[in-house]
Scaffold this motif. Sequence first.
Motif, PDB file in Angstrom:
ATOM      1  N   SER A 248      25.437  41.099  38.224  1.00 41.80           N
ATOM      2  CA  SER A 248      26.753  40.996  38.860  1.00 41.80           C
ATOM      3  C   SER A 248      26.908  39.723  39.685  1.00 41.80           C
ATOM      4  O   SER A 248      25.941  39.210  40.257  1.00 41.80           O
ATOM      5  CB  SER A 248      27.005  42.203  39.766  1.00 41.80           C
ATOM      6  OG  SER A 248      26.983  43.402  39.012  1.00 41.80           O
ATOM      7  N   LEU A 249      28.136  39.235  39.733  1.00 40.18           N
ATOM      8  CA  LEU A 249      28.522  38.099  40.564  1.00 40.18           C
ATOM      9  C   LEU A 249      29.644  38.529  41.494  1.00 40.18           C
ATOM     10  O   LEU A 249      30.417  39.441  41.165  1.00 40.18           O
ATOM     11  CB  LEU A 249      29.006  36.931  39.690  1.00 40.18           C
ATOM     12  CG  LEU A 249      27.978  36.270  38.777  1.00 40.18           C
ATOM     13  CD1 LEU A 249      28.664  35.296  37.825  1.00 40.18           C
ATOM     14  CD2 LEU A 249      26.904  35.562  39.594  1.00 40.18           C
ATOM     15  N   HIS A 250      29.726  37.859  42.639  1.00 37.85           N
ATOM     16  CA  HIS A 250      30.816  38.129  43.576  1.00 37.85           C
ATOM     17  C   HIS A 250      31.724  36.906  43.591  1.00 37.85           C
ATOM     18  O   HIS A 250      31.274  35.790  43.852  1.00 37.85           O
ATOM     19  CB  HIS A 250      30.271  38.403  44.975  1.00 37.85           C
ATOM     20  CG  HIS A 250      31.325  38.787  45.962  1.00 37.85           C
ATOM     21  ND1 HIS A 250      31.312  38.395  47.274  1.00 37.85           N
ATOM     22  CD2 HIS A 250      32.462  39.540  45.814  1.00 37.85           C
ATOM     23  CE1 HIS A 250      32.367  38.879  47.894  1.00 37.85           C
ATOM     24  NE2 HIS A 250      33.079  39.573  47.034  1.00 37.85           N
ATOM     25  N   ILE A 251      33.001  37.116  43.310  1.00 34.38           N
ATOM     26  CA  ILE A 251      33.980  36.040  43.231  1.00 34.38           C
ATOM     27  C   ILE A 251      35.049  36.249  44.297  1.00 34.38           C
ATOM     28  O   ILE A 251      35.559  37.356  44.460  1.00 34.38           O
ATOM     29  CB  ILE A 251      34.668  35.986  41.846  1.00 34.38           C
ATOM     30  CG1 ILE A 251      33.634  36.003  40.716  1.00 34.38           C
ATOM     31  CG2 ILE A 251      35.581  34.760  41.761  1.00 34.38           C
ATOM     32  CD1 ILE A 251      32.730  34.811  40.650  1.00 34.38           C
ATOM     33  N   ILE A 252      35.374  35.177  45.011  1.00 34.21           N
ATOM     34  CA  ILE A 252      36.450  35.204  46.001  1.00 34.21           C
ATOM     35  C   ILE A 252      37.433  34.079  45.681  1.00 34.21           C
ATOM     36  O   ILE A 252      37.033  32.924  45.527  1.00 34.21           O
ATOM     37  CB  ILE A 252      35.919  35.025  47.438  1.00 34.21           C
ATOM     38  CG1 ILE A 252      35.022  36.199  47.827  1.00 34.21           C
ATOM     39  CG2 ILE A 252      37.075  34.896  48.432  1.00 34.21           C
ATOM     40  CD1 ILE A 252      34.384  36.054  49.197  1.00 34.21           C
ATOM     41  N   TRP A 253      38.704  34.438  45.537  1.00 32.24           N
ATOM     42  CA  TRP A 253      39.743  33.423  45.364  1.00 32.24           C
ATOM     43  C   TRP A 253      40.992  33.864  46.117  1.00 32.24           C
ATOM     44  O   TRP A 253      41.577  34.893  45.814  1.00 32.24           O
ATOM     45  CB  TRP A 253      40.070  33.192  43.893  1.00 32.24           C
ATOM     46  CG  TRP A 253      41.006  32.033  43.704  1.00 32.24           C
ATOM     47  CD1 TRP A 253      40.946  30.826  44.339  1.00 32.24           C
ATOM     48  CD2 TRP A 253      42.162  31.985  42.865  1.00 32.24           C
ATOM     49  NE1 TRP A 253      41.980  30.012  43.930  1.00 32.24           N
ATOM     50  CE2 TRP A 253      42.744  30.694  43.024  1.00 32.24           C
ATOM     51  CE3 TRP A 253      42.753  32.883  41.972  1.00 32.24           C
ATOM     52  CZ2 TRP A 253      43.884  30.296  42.341  1.00 32.24           C
ATOM     53  CZ3 TRP A 253      43.892  32.478  41.280  1.00 32.24           C
ATOM     54  CH2 TRP A 253      44.449  31.206  41.464  1.00 32.24           C
ATOM     55  N   GLN A 254      41.378  33.075  47.105  1.00 32.88           N
ATOM     56  CA  GLN A 254      42.533  33.409  47.933  1.00 32.88           C
ATOM     57  C   GLN A 254      43.856  33.144  47.235  1.00 32.88           C
ATOM     58  O   GLN A 254      44.891  33.639  47.673  1.00 32.88           O
ATOM     59  CB  GLN A 254      42.472  32.637  49.256  1.00 32.88           C
ATOM     60  CG  GLN A 254      41.291  33.034  50.121  1.00 32.88           C
ATOM     61  CD  GLN A 254      41.217  32.242  51.417  1.00 32.88           C
ATOM     62  OE1 GLN A 254      41.901  31.236  51.586  1.00 32.88           O
ATOM     63  NE2 GLN A 254      40.376  32.687  52.341  1.00 32.88           N
TER      64      GLN A 254
END
Length: 280
Positions: A248-254
């Motif tokens: 798994s990867l954690h992605i953050i995009w506002q």
Amino acid sequence: MDIAFTKMQGLGNDFVVINTISQPISLTSTQIKYIADRRLGIGCDQVLLITPPPSSQVDFGYRIFNQDGGEVEQCGNGARCFAHFIHHHDLSNKNILRVATKGGVIQLRREENECVTVDMGIPRFDPKQIPFKVNAEALFYPLTVANQSIKIGAVSMGNPHCVLQVPDITTAPVGAWGLELESHPLFPQRVNVGFIEKISSHEINLRVYERGVGETPACGTGACAAVAVGRKQGWLDESVSVHLLGGSLHIIWQGENSPLLMTGPSKVVFEGSITLNISN
């Protein structure tokens, strides 16, 4: 000639990493394919080269080559391995590195537990920047694959991606559709293809067919592209867990005009050297 290398992996996406600063070399496409060959060479999804910084604005250069010997613009899992390699070999003591790729400059931040956060920059939806040969930007694009009408989203994360939702990731026709879409004539530089199963607005399952490679256990830019398109289309939140075959990867995009951040692990598998002949 003998070339020192480090075998690395990020969620099962594996790489041969070569430092061309300490051992100045120029590899041909044939030699790249030989190194990546799992029967005749070392074996990997991609070969990554550490190169001298092309300008004073960055710390290193980063070149990426697929199994087929072609150079590509970006690789997210490779970027995390790149940062791990730099610290593993004491090439820099900076916690934040600026690295030049063919697709632009990215920023790598070292985290705890062998994780790295990659600032992937701002996703590019303009078809000309992907590149994608359509008349205008849209949230959904109709295409035909295997004689079926589908709708895709398209984005560049420094490399071209198309993504589509499927009801069940385990039965998705990743091999057949991925192969056909990868070389679709509307994508002049070919394209990476992501198949998304939505679990919730902050969690998805994802499989990716990578151009020049085929399906891999994980694709960092593919995870970024999936979240960028899902956010743009309005069905994903700002923070998303992306589950791939390898982990798994954690992605953050506002959102618009904000850089997209990807966090995940990387590991050293083994180190060695390989002898390359001119004919390789």
